[in-house]
Motif scaffolding. Structure first.
Motif, PDB file in Angstrom:
ATOM      1  N   GLY A 101      11.389  -5.236 -13.303  1.00  0.00           N
ATOM      2  CA  GLY A 101      12.347  -4.995 -14.393  1.00  0.00           C
ATOM      3  C   GLY A 101      13.265  -3.829 -14.091  1.00  0.00           C
ATOM      4  O   GLY A 101      14.460  -3.866 -14.387  1.00  0.00           O
ATOM      5  N   GLU A 102      12.731  -2.785 -13.490  1.00  0.00           N
ATOM      6  CA  GLU A 102      13.542  -1.622 -13.130  1.00  0.00           C
ATOM      7  C   GLU A 102      14.520  -1.974 -12.023  1.00  0.00           C
ATOM      8  O   GLU A 102      15.653  -1.504 -12.012  1.00  0.00           O
ATOM      9  N   GLN A 103      14.096  -2.827 -11.091  1.00  0.00           N
ATOM     10  CA  GLN A 103      15.001  -3.237 -10.019  1.00  0.00           C
ATOM     11  C   GLN A 103      16.190  -3.990 -10.593  1.00  0.00           C
ATOM     12  O   GLN A 103      17.337  -3.760 -10.198  1.00  0.00           O
ATOM     13  N   ARG A 104      15.941  -4.884 -11.532  1.00  0.00           N
ATOM     14  CA  ARG A 104      17.041  -5.626 -12.147  1.00  0.00           C
ATOM     15  C   ARG A 104      17.917  -4.694 -12.981  1.00  0.00           C
ATOM     16  O   ARG A 104      19.136  -4.790 -12.960  1.00  0.00           O
ATOM     17  N   ARG A 105      17.284  -3.792 -13.721  1.00  0.00           N
ATOM     18  CA  ARG A 105      18.012  -2.882 -14.601  1.00  0.00           C
ATOM     19  C   ARG A 105      19.024  -2.037 -13.832  1.00  0.00           C
ATOM     20  O   ARG A 105      20.143  -1.823 -14.269  1.00  0.00           O
ATOM     21  N   PHE A 106      18.642  -1.554 -12.659  1.00  0.00           N
ATOM     22  CA  PHE A 106      19.508  -0.689 -11.879  1.00  0.00           C
ATOM     23  C   PHE A 106      20.257  -1.429 -10.779  1.00  0.00           C
ATOM     24  O   PHE A 106      20.950  -0.831  -9.979  1.00  0.00           O
ATOM     25  N   GLY A 107      20.100  -2.732 -10.704  1.00  0.00           N
ATOM     26  CA  GLY A 107      20.821  -3.521  -9.714  1.00  0.00           C
ATOM     27  C   GLY A 107      20.344  -3.269  -8.299  1.00  0.00           C
ATOM     28  O   GLY A 107      21.126  -3.317  -7.359  1.00  0.00           O
ATOM     29  N   ILE A 108      19.072  -2.978  -8.145  1.00  0.00           N
ATOM     30  CA  ILE A 108      18.531  -2.695  -6.821  1.00  0.00           C
ATOM     31  C   ILE A 108      18.140  -4.011  -6.171  1.00  0.00           C
ATOM     32  O   ILE A 108      17.325  -4.761  -6.687  1.00  0.00           O
ATOM     33  N   ALA A 109      18.746  -4.301  -5.031  1.00  0.00           N
ATOM     34  CA  ALA A 109      18.502  -5.573  -4.368  1.00  0.00           C
ATOM     35  C   ALA A 109      17.445  -5.442  -3.273  1.00  0.00           C
ATOM     36  O   ALA A 109      16.768  -6.400  -2.945  1.00  0.00           O
ATOM     37  N   ALA A 110      17.319  -4.270  -2.696  1.00  0.00           N
ATOM     38  CA  ALA A 110      16.375  -4.099  -1.583  1.00  0.00           C
ATOM     39  C   ALA A 110      15.072  -3.507  -2.083  1.00  0.00           C
ATOM     40  O   ALA A 110      15.030  -2.829  -3.108  1.00  0.00           O
ATOM     41  N   ARG A 111      14.019  -3.751  -1.356  1.00  0.00           N
ATOM     42  CA  ARG A 111      12.720  -3.179  -1.675  1.00  0.00           C
ATOM     43  C   ARG A 111      12.181  -2.470  -0.447  1.00  0.00           C
ATOM     44  O   ARG A 111      12.427  -2.896   0.681  1.00  0.00           O
ATOM     45  N   HIS A 112      11.427  -1.412  -0.697  1.00  0.00           N
ATOM     46  CA  HIS A 112      10.783  -0.707   0.407  1.00  0.00           C
ATOM     47  C   HIS A 112       9.584  -1.523   0.864  1.00  0.00           C
ATOM     48  O   HIS A 112       8.811  -2.012   0.048  1.00  0.00           O
ATOM     49  N   ARG A 113       9.463  -1.681   2.158  1.00  0.00           N
ATOM     50  CA  ARG A 113       8.306  -2.367   2.715  1.00  0.00           C
ATOM     51  C   ARG A 113       7.581  -1.415   3.635  1.00  0.00           C
ATOM     52  O   ARG A 113       8.196  -0.752   4.459  1.00  0.00           O
ATOM     53  N   ASP A 114       6.284  -1.383   3.502  1.00  0.00           N
ATOM     54  CA  ASP A 114       5.450  -0.539   4.363  1.00  0.00           C
ATOM     55  C   ASP A 114       5.557  -1.066   5.780  1.00  0.00           C
ATOM     56  O   ASP A 114       5.286  -2.249   6.030  1.00  0.00           O
ATOM     57  N   PRO A 115       5.979  -0.242   6.753  1.00  0.00           N
ATOM     58  CA  PRO A 115       6.127  -0.724   8.123  1.00  0.00           C
ATOM     59  C   PRO A 115       4.843  -1.254   8.722  1.00  0.00           C
ATOM     60  O   PRO A 115       4.857  -2.082   9.615  1.00  0.00           O
ATOM     61  N   GLY A 116       3.691  -0.816   8.187  1.00  0.00           N
ATOM     62  CA  GLY A 116       2.419  -1.264   8.724  1.00  0.00           C
ATOM     63  C   GLY A 116       1.917  -2.548   8.100  1.00  0.00           C
ATOM     64  O   GLY A 116       0.977  -3.191   8.593  1.00  0.00           O
ATOM     65  N   ALA A 117       2.562  -2.983   7.022  1.00  0.00           N
ATOM     66  CA  ALA A 117       2.108  -4.166   6.310  1.00  0.00           C
ATOM     67  C   ALA A 117       2.688  -5.426   6.967  1.00  0.00           C
ATOM     68  O   ALA A 117       3.812  -5.410   7.468  1.00  0.00           O
ATOM     69  N   PRO A 118       1.931  -6.516   6.967  1.00  0.00           N
ATOM     70  CA  PRO A 118       2.463  -7.770   7.527  1.00  0.00           C
ATOM     71  C   PRO A 118       3.590  -8.311   6.655  1.00  0.00           C
ATOM     72  O   PRO A 118       3.648  -8.058   5.460  1.00  0.00           O
ATOM     73  N   ASP A 119       4.530  -9.028   7.267  1.00  0.00           N
ATOM     74  CA  ASP A 119       5.640  -9.624   6.526  1.00  0.00           C
ATOM     75  C   ASP A 119       5.138 -10.674   5.563  1.00  0.00           C
ATOM     76  O   ASP A 119       4.237 -11.446   5.876  1.00  0.00           O
ATOM     77  N   ALA A 120       5.736 -10.706   4.379  1.00  0.00           N
ATOM     78  CA  ALA A 120       5.313 -11.684   3.369  1.00  0.00           C
ATOM     79  C   ALA A 120       6.193 -12.909   3.395  1.00  0.00           C
ATOM     80  O   ALA A 120       7.259 -12.944   3.849  1.00  0.00           O
TER      81      ALA A 120
END
Length: 94
Positions: A75-94
């Motif tokens: 909801g906060e991402q939509r509210r502020f128009g944030i299109a990108a998300r932080h991804r943990d570099p160590g986490a596998p791609d989803a």
């Protein structure tokens, strides 16, 4: 106490100022309209200044590396128009 000199005068006397710093152990502050712009210090002074900065930088880096990632609520991402998300570099791609 540092010796202050206007930038226009410092430009004309640069060689002399360098000698004052290196051989006289002075610190020179170059000003413009009475406000400090830059400082001339010896290489030895600079090394001492950088040595005092290093432990503080290392402490900040170690503190930041211990902070866990926080995911934003959709909801906060939509509210502020944030299109990108932080991804943990160590986490596998989803």
């Amino acid at each position: 106490m540092a010796y202050e000199i206007p930038v226009t005068q410092a430009r004309a006397e640069l060689a002399e100022l360098i000698n004052r710093v290196v051989y006289g152990g002075e610190r020179v502050v170059v000003t413009r309209h009475g406000k400090p712009l830059v400082a001339l210090v010896s290489a030895a002074d600079l090394e001492r200044l950088e040595a005092t900065e290093a432990p503080a930088e290392e402490q900040v880096i170690s503190s930041l590396s211990s902070v866990r990632g926080v995911t934003s609520a959709p909801g906060e991402q939509r509210r502020f128009g944030i299109a990108a998300r932080h991804r943990d570099p160590g986490a596998p791609d989803a």
